[in-house]
Design an enzyme around this catalytic site. Structure first.
Site, PDB file in Angstrom:
ATOM      1  N   ALA A  46      -5.469 -10.157  -9.352  1.00  0.00           N
ATOM      2  CA  ALA A  46      -5.272 -11.482  -9.942  1.00  0.00           C
ATOM      3  C   ALA A  46      -4.593 -11.375 -11.305  1.00  0.00           C
ATOM      4  O   ALA A  46      -3.662 -12.132 -11.612  1.00  0.00           O
ATOM      5  CB  ALA A  46      -6.607 -12.207 -10.068  1.00  0.00           C
TER       6      ALA A  46
ATOM      7  N   GLY B 172     -11.205  -4.752  -7.667  1.00  0.00           N
ATOM      8  CA  GLY B 172      -9.831  -4.753  -7.153  1.00  0.00           C
ATOM      9  C   GLY B 172      -9.203  -6.135  -7.166  1.00  0.00           C
ATOM     10  O   GLY B 172      -8.013  -6.295  -7.473  1.00  0.00           O
ATOM     11  N   CYS B 173      -9.998  -7.141  -6.865  1.00  0.00           N
ATOM     12  CA  CYS B 173      -9.475  -8.509  -6.822  1.00  0.00           C
ATOM     13  C   CYS B 173      -9.164  -9.020  -8.226  1.00  0.00           C
ATOM     14  O   CYS B 173      -8.193  -9.760  -8.421  1.00  0.00           O
ATOM     15  CB  CYS B 173     -10.455  -9.419  -6.098  1.00  0.00           C
ATOM     16  SG  CYS B 173     -10.686  -8.923  -4.370  1.00  0.00           S
ATOM     17  N   SER B 174      -9.953  -8.616  -9.198  1.00  0.00           N
ATOM     18  CA  SER B 174      -9.665  -8.993 -10.582  1.00  0.00           C
ATOM     19  C   SER B 174      -8.388  -8.318 -11.076  1.00  0.00           C
ATOM     20  O   SER B 174      -7.575  -8.949 -11.751  1.00  0.00           O
ATOM     21  CB  SER B 174     -10.847  -8.637 -11.491  1.00  0.00           C
ATOM     22  OG  SER B 174     -11.945  -9.488 -11.206  1.00  0.00           O
TER      23      SER B 174
END
Length: 179
Positions: free
Chosen positions: A72, A67-69
């Site tokens: 970003a 999710g963070c990738s």
């Protein structure tokens, strides 16, 4: 194995609703933190950055998780649109600066800065800490006006709406502050 467990736990939290504690009109806590942009380290100062225009401050749980990738990448793709509106972006997580140096160049495509908050001091001041998974920031996005007031806040573990929502908030701010 730790990364797999972390990814599984973060994925399981997608169904958990969260509410950002700071609301529009609240004073945004000022902070400085070690940061990186394109793998080059510096000290980020919110007060200094606000002199240039609104700041999109987004907290995320951990670099290099799914999710963070995604988030970003989405912010990286929208960076030019934010810049055209006079806004800058800073992502904040509990990751150490050496991890963020790599994440900054890889997933963030060297487009915007990331700040290290390993003790979650900044995240706590914004009430952006996961209560269900200690040691990680919640996925919360803020738009902060140059006067230091929160314009917009949004919390959701699903990364899909963070860029769209913050871009809309910055666009509204810009429309009200032409000239």
């Amino acid at each position: 194995m730790k990364r797999i467990l972390t990814t599984a736990l973060l994925t399981g939290l997608l169904a958990t609703p969260a509410l950002a504690a700071l609301k529009p009109g609240d004073a945004a806590p000022d902070f400085t933190a070690p940061a990186t942009l394109a793998g080059k380290e510096f000290t980020f100062s919110l007060a200094d950055k606000l002199k240039d225009g609104p700041v999109v401050l987004y907290f995320y749980p951990a670099a290099f998780t799914s999710g963070c990738s995604v988030e970003a990448h989405d912010f990286a793709e929208a960076t030019d649109r934010f810049k055209a509106l006079g806004a800058s972006i800073i992502g904040v997580s509990a990751d150490k600066i050496d991890v963020l140096d790599k994440f900054s160049t890889a997933d963030c495509q060297s487009k915007f800065a990331l700040a290290a908050d390993p003790d979650l001091k900044v995240a706590k001041s914004y009430d952006s800490v996961l209560t269900s998974l200690l040691g990680y920031a919640d996925r919360t996005s803020y738009v902060i006006a140059p006067d230091g007031k929160v314009l917009y806040s949004y919390s959701a573990m699903d990364p899909d709406k963070h860029v769209e929502n913050t871009l809309a908030a910055v666009t509204r701010w810009r429309a009200d502050h032409k000239g």
